[in-house]
Design an enzyme around this catalytic site. Structure first.
Site, mmCIF file in Angstrom:
data_model
loop_
_atom_site.group_PDB
_atom_site.id
_atom_site.type_symbol
_atom_site.label_atom_id
_atom_site.label_comp_id
_atom_site.label_asym_id
_atom_site.label_seq_id
_atom_site.Cartn_x
_atom_site.Cartn_y
_atom_site.Cartn_z
ATOM 1 N N ASP A 1 -2.889 2.849 -6.297
ATOM 2 C CA ASP A 1 -1.198 2.666 -5.035
ATOM 3 C C ASP A 1 -1.979 1.494 -4.805
ATOM 4 O O ASP A 1 -1.050 0.896 -3.134
ATOM 5 C CB ASP A 1 -2.083 3.731 -4.006
ATOM 6 C CG ASP A 1 -3.763 4.077 -3.414
ATOM 7 O OD1 ASP A 1 -4.143 2.766 -4.082
ATOM 8 O OD2 ASP A 1 -3.895 4.300 -2.924
ATOM 9 N N GLU A 2 -2.273 0.170 -4.369
ATOM 10 C CA GLU A 2 -2.264 -1.131 -3.178
ATOM 11 C C GLU A 2 -2.504 -1.888 -4.480
ATOM 12 O O GLU A 2 -3.027 -2.299 -5.529
ATOM 13 C CB GLU A 2 -3.135 -1.409 -2.493
ATOM 14 C CG GLU A 2 -4.389 -1.199 -2.836
ATOM 15 C CD GLU A 2 -5.015 -0.679 -1.766
ATOM 16 O OE1 GLU A 2 -4.875 -1.873 -0.739
ATOM 17 O OE2 GLU A 2 -6.802 0.071 -1.145
ATOM 18 N N ASP B 1 0.721 -1.386 -0.249
ATOM 19 C CA ASP B 1 0.213 -0.282 -0.146
ATOM 20 C C ASP B 1 1.131 1.086 -0.264
ATOM 21 O O ASP B 1 1.124 1.533 0.668
ATOM 22 C CB ASP B 1 -0.867 -0.101 1.391
ATOM 23 C CG ASP B 1 -2.010 1.024 1.405
ATOM 24 O OD1 ASP B 1 -2.396 1.592 -0.192
ATOM 25 O OD2 ASP B 1 -2.836 1.296 1.522
#
Length: 357
Positions: free
Chosen positions: A104-105, A10
């Site tokens: 983003d993850e 993350d």
């Protein structure tokens, strides 16, 4: 059966961190990505801004009130999209089993990784170091034997965290975990569990599966399995997403149109963020209404153009609500989703990042 090695990566304050990387003058200062004017909302907040209580989806006027010196900058989705591609190229140096969750993850299955690194924690450490060295960004990583625990672990020591939940220690870790930290348990469900005397994983573990299913539906079975450290879901490198949505169950029934539109505004902002992170665009907006008597109603419309911004979603959602005949019917839940994708959003090799945002 071989025990899996799962990593959840993350990126820390992704949008804001990219801006601080690219603009040295913003480093160490409270920064928000979003529009400050009108009914703008915060799309992302730096950790300096979060110390003031500023969070994603917060109205910009509220954020400014909490931190008068807050810097607002417009988002640059094309930049975030390209940086995300670069991050995922790093992931694929270690494994092809990468399941993107958002820009983003992602989950990585490194049970058998390309580098031949025996310990998953060493893979996670190497990925974090490579992201920092090559891209100038910071990631947190969680490592465990399933997706639920890896996800929990990645949140445990943010920012720049690295946490491993070993199988031998999972039961004790879950027992201490506050019920709010469980994946899929939101504010309203947590309150309901508190009323039932369930405050942590240890108490949840004591509940029989039938008891939880009776009170929470299909999710009850999932809660039971999570409390026992069970999550058999594989890391899926290929997945087609058909819709993106969010919903809120209110602590008390809403009875006025104004109160409902206020909540729709918040939902539209939240949905906007989810659409951005998923790289998703669709042509159909659906409003979900659950009344106090648990009747469920959905209404949809297709305006003839792509939906991805809250400025477009909110007025359409308001129109759907107005046409739903809610007068005299208290509402306990509202939800919004965008479906009918303009392009099939296939997660294989993170293809959704090629969509224009």
């Amino acid at each position: 059966m071989e025990q899996r090695k799962i990593i959840h990566i993350d990126m820390d304050a992704f949008y804001a961190s990219v801006e601080q990387r690219d603009h040295p003058e913003y480093r160490g200062r409270p920064l928000a990505v979003g529009r400050p004017e009108g009914r703008g909302v915060v799309a992302a907040a730096s950790y300096e801004a979060r110390r003031y209580g500023i969070r994603s989806a917060m109205p910009s006027v509220t954020a400014r009130r909490l931190c008068p010196e807050l810097i607002f900058i417009p988002g640059r989705m094309e930049v975030y999209r390209e940086v995300s591609r670069q991050i995922h190229r790093i992931f694929r140096e270690y494994t092809d089993l990468v399941e993107p969750i958002a820009f983003d993850e992602a989950f990585l299955d490194v049970t058998r990784n390309k580098k031949g690194i025996p310990l998953a924690v060493d893979v996670a450490r190497a990925v974090k170091r490579q992201i920092r060295d090559e891209l100038g960004l910071v990631a947190s990583a969680g490592v465990s034997y399933n997706k639920f625990l890896a996800k929990i672990a990645s949140d445990y020591r943010k920012p720049d965290g690295l946490c491993t939940i070993h199988p031998d220690r999972a039961a004790a870790f879950i027992a201490r975990l506050p019920i709010e930290a469980f994946w899929g348990i939101g504010r309203v469900t947590a309150r309901k569990m508190h009323e039932m005397g369930i405050h942590d994983g240890a108490a949840l573990r004591e509940c029989p599966p039938d008891f939880l299913t009776e009170r929470f539906g299909k999710a009850g079975r999932l809660y039971y399995e999570f409390a026992h450290g069970i999550d058999l879901r594989p890391v899926e490198a290929s997945r087609v997403r058909k819709s993106v949505g969010c919903e809120t169950t209110f602590p008390y029934d809403l009875t006025s149109f104004d109160a409902m539109t206020d909540e729709l505004y918040k939902l539209a902002a939240k949905l906007n963020g989810r659409l951005d992170r998923a790289g998703f665009r669709g042509n159909t907006l659906t409003l979900k209404i659950k009344f106090a008597d648990f009747r469920l109603q959905t209404r949809s419309l297709s305006p003839g153009y792509e939906l991805f911004a809250s400025a477009e979603i909110f007025p359409l959602a308001t129109a759907l609500l107005r046409d739903a005949g809610i007068e005299g019917h208290p509402v306990r839940l509202l939800g919004l989703s965008v479906g009918n994708p303009t392009h099939p959003v296939q997660h294989e090799l993170y293809r959704q990042l090629s969509l224009d945002l």
